[in-house]
Design a protein around this motif. Structure first.
Motif, short mmCIF file in Angstrom:
data_model
loop_
_atom_site.label_atom_id
_atom_site.label_comp_id
_atom_site.label_asym_id
_atom_site.label_seq_id
_atom_site.Cartn_x
_atom_site.Cartn_y
_atom_site.Cartn_z
N GLY A 39 -0.45 11.35 15.90
CA GLY A 39 -0.64 12.64 15.09
C GLY A 39 -2.18 12.86 14.82
N ARG A 60 -4.03 5.83 7.26
CA ARG A 60 -2.49 5.65 7.91
C ARG A 60 -1.73 5.32 6.95
NH1 ARG A 60 -1.18 5.72 13.67
NH2 ARG A 60 -3.16 6.35 13.92
N SER A 63 -1.88 11.38 5.24
CA SER A 63 -1.52 10.65 6.61
C SER A 63 -0.33 9.68 6.55
CB SER A 63 -2.93 9.69 6.97
OG SER A 63 -3.96 10.59 6.89
N ALA A 64 0.33 9.95 5.66
CA ALA A 64 1.64 9.11 5.37
C ALA A 64 2.58 9.23 6.40
CB ALA A 64 2.55 9.44 4.19
N GLU A 65 2.60 10.29 7.39
CA GLU A 65 3.64 10.40 8.59
C GLU A 65 3.16 9.72 9.72
OE1 GLU A 65 6.51 11.69 8.04
OE2 GLU A 65 6.00 11.95 5.86
N PRO A 73 2.53 7.13 12.47
CA PRO A 73 3.33 6.02 12.70
C PRO A 73 2.41 4.62 12.72
CG PRO A 73 2.83 7.15 14.75
CD PRO A 73 2.19 7.99 13.61
N THR A 103 4.42 12.47 -4.14
CA THR A 103 5.27 13.12 -3.27
C THR A 103 6.63 13.21 -3.84
OG1 THR A 103 5.69 13.38 -0.93
CG2 THR A 103 5.63 11.14 -1.72
N SER A 118 3.45 8.18 -2.46
CA SER A 118 3.25 8.52 -0.63
C SER A 118 3.09 7.26 -0.01
CB SER A 118 2.12 9.64 -0.55
OG SER A 118 0.97 9.04 -0.87
N VAL A 154 3.36 4.28 2.42
CA VAL A 154 4.37 3.50 3.24
C VAL A 154 4.36 2.04 3.09
CG1 VAL A 154 5.08 3.37 5.51
CG2 VAL A 154 4.22 5.64 4.91
#
Length: 296
Positions: A19, A64, A69-71, A73, A192, A201, A203
């Motif tokens: 991404g 990341r 940039s949370a989305e 992978p 978020t 946010s 991960v």
């Protein structure tokens, strides 16, 4: 285009694996600097540094698994952040840049310079980059909580409103006394979700993977000792909760046996793990960055 503190910040993205990496840029006509944040932080941790470095072209990615940039992978880990940082340089058309890293970001900066000394000739490591004494145990969540405490607890919390979230940070002993636009912007970027279930946010799997590397990956822990890694280590006098026991002390730094010609180290007095990036202490970090630019 957004503002954070007095510096005008621009949002951009760079193509990376899986991404696009979100990046905050404080544009300038001067030399490029890339700043890498801590394990549960985000790019706006460096807004005050941008203010203190007028003219420098400063880029700070949301790493990341965090904020913008949370989305992105997995797989996560510090090597992924190094690859993303190199991809950012390539996207910007830059051959090289000085790296600034805070906390976990200092480990990423050292690893990046060890792997790519031609791209990252100088680093400024701020309260990070040196390994910690073994903690014992194998539960990564427990190990991370032992090191970063409430920063880890926050990842499982929800907040009924943005006001409640900001109140949580205003009560933080290391951040509350330094409250202002820089701190407020930094903590707000991490928020978020929707009320009444607002959350961080970050991960959790990214935090776990990155934390495992900081605590036990052999290449990561050896990076600061590699001959191609040149710069300066700055360490805060106090800890993550403004407690007297800091992440580093004179004995721990001395035991690391850093080469003083290649990686001198010094304490920034009157600071804790977070306030070292906010006024007035950030002026000392900025001075170290200017030295790195002059030497690089």
């Amino acid at each position: 285009m957004t503002t954070s503190g007095s510096a005008l910040a621009r949002d951009l993205t760079a193509p990376v694996r899986g991404g696009r990496l979100a990046v905050t840029r404080w544009p300038g006509d001067g030399p490029p600097v890339v700043a890498l944040h801590g394990i549960t932080a985000n790019s706006l941790a460096f807004a005050a540094l941008a203010d203190a470095l007028p003219g420098v072209d400063l880029h700070a990615p949301d790493l990341r698994g965090r904020a913008g940039s949370a989305e992105l992978p997995g797989p996560y880990g510090l090597g992924a952040h190094v690859d993303d940082t190199v991809a950012l340089l390539d996207h910007l058309g830059l051959e090289r840049a000085v790296l600034v890293g805070h906390s976990m970001g200092a480990f990423v900066a050292a690893l990046a310079a060890a792997r790519h000394p031609d791209r990252f000739p100088r680093v400024v490591l701020v309260d990070g980059g040196l390994g910690f004494p073994p903690l014992g145990g194998t539960d990564i969540d427990a190990l991370l909580k032992a090191v970063i405490g409430p920063a880890m607890d926050r990842l499982s919390m929800t907040f009924a409103s943005a006001e409640d979230y900001l109140a949580f940070f205003r009560a933080h002993p290391a951040l509350g006394p330094h409250w202002g636009p820089h701190v407020a912007g930094y903590v707000t970027r991490d928020l978020t979700g929707r009320a009444p279930e607002l959350r961080s946010s970050c991960v959790l799997d990214a935090v776990r993977a990155d934390g495992a590397d900081v605590l036990g990956d052999a290449e990561t822990l050896a990076a600061v000792h590699q001959p191609g890694v040149r710069g300066e280590l700055l360490w805060a006098e106090r800890g993550l909760l403004d407690e007297p026991r800091a992440l580093y002390d004179a004995g721990r730094v001395a035991a690391a046996a850093l080469d003083p010609a290649r990686m001198p180290a010094r304490r920034i007095d009157g600071t804790n793990h977070y306030s070292v990036l906010f006024p007035p202490a950030v002026e000392e970090v900025a001075a170290a960055v200017r030295d790195a630019l002059a030497e690089g």
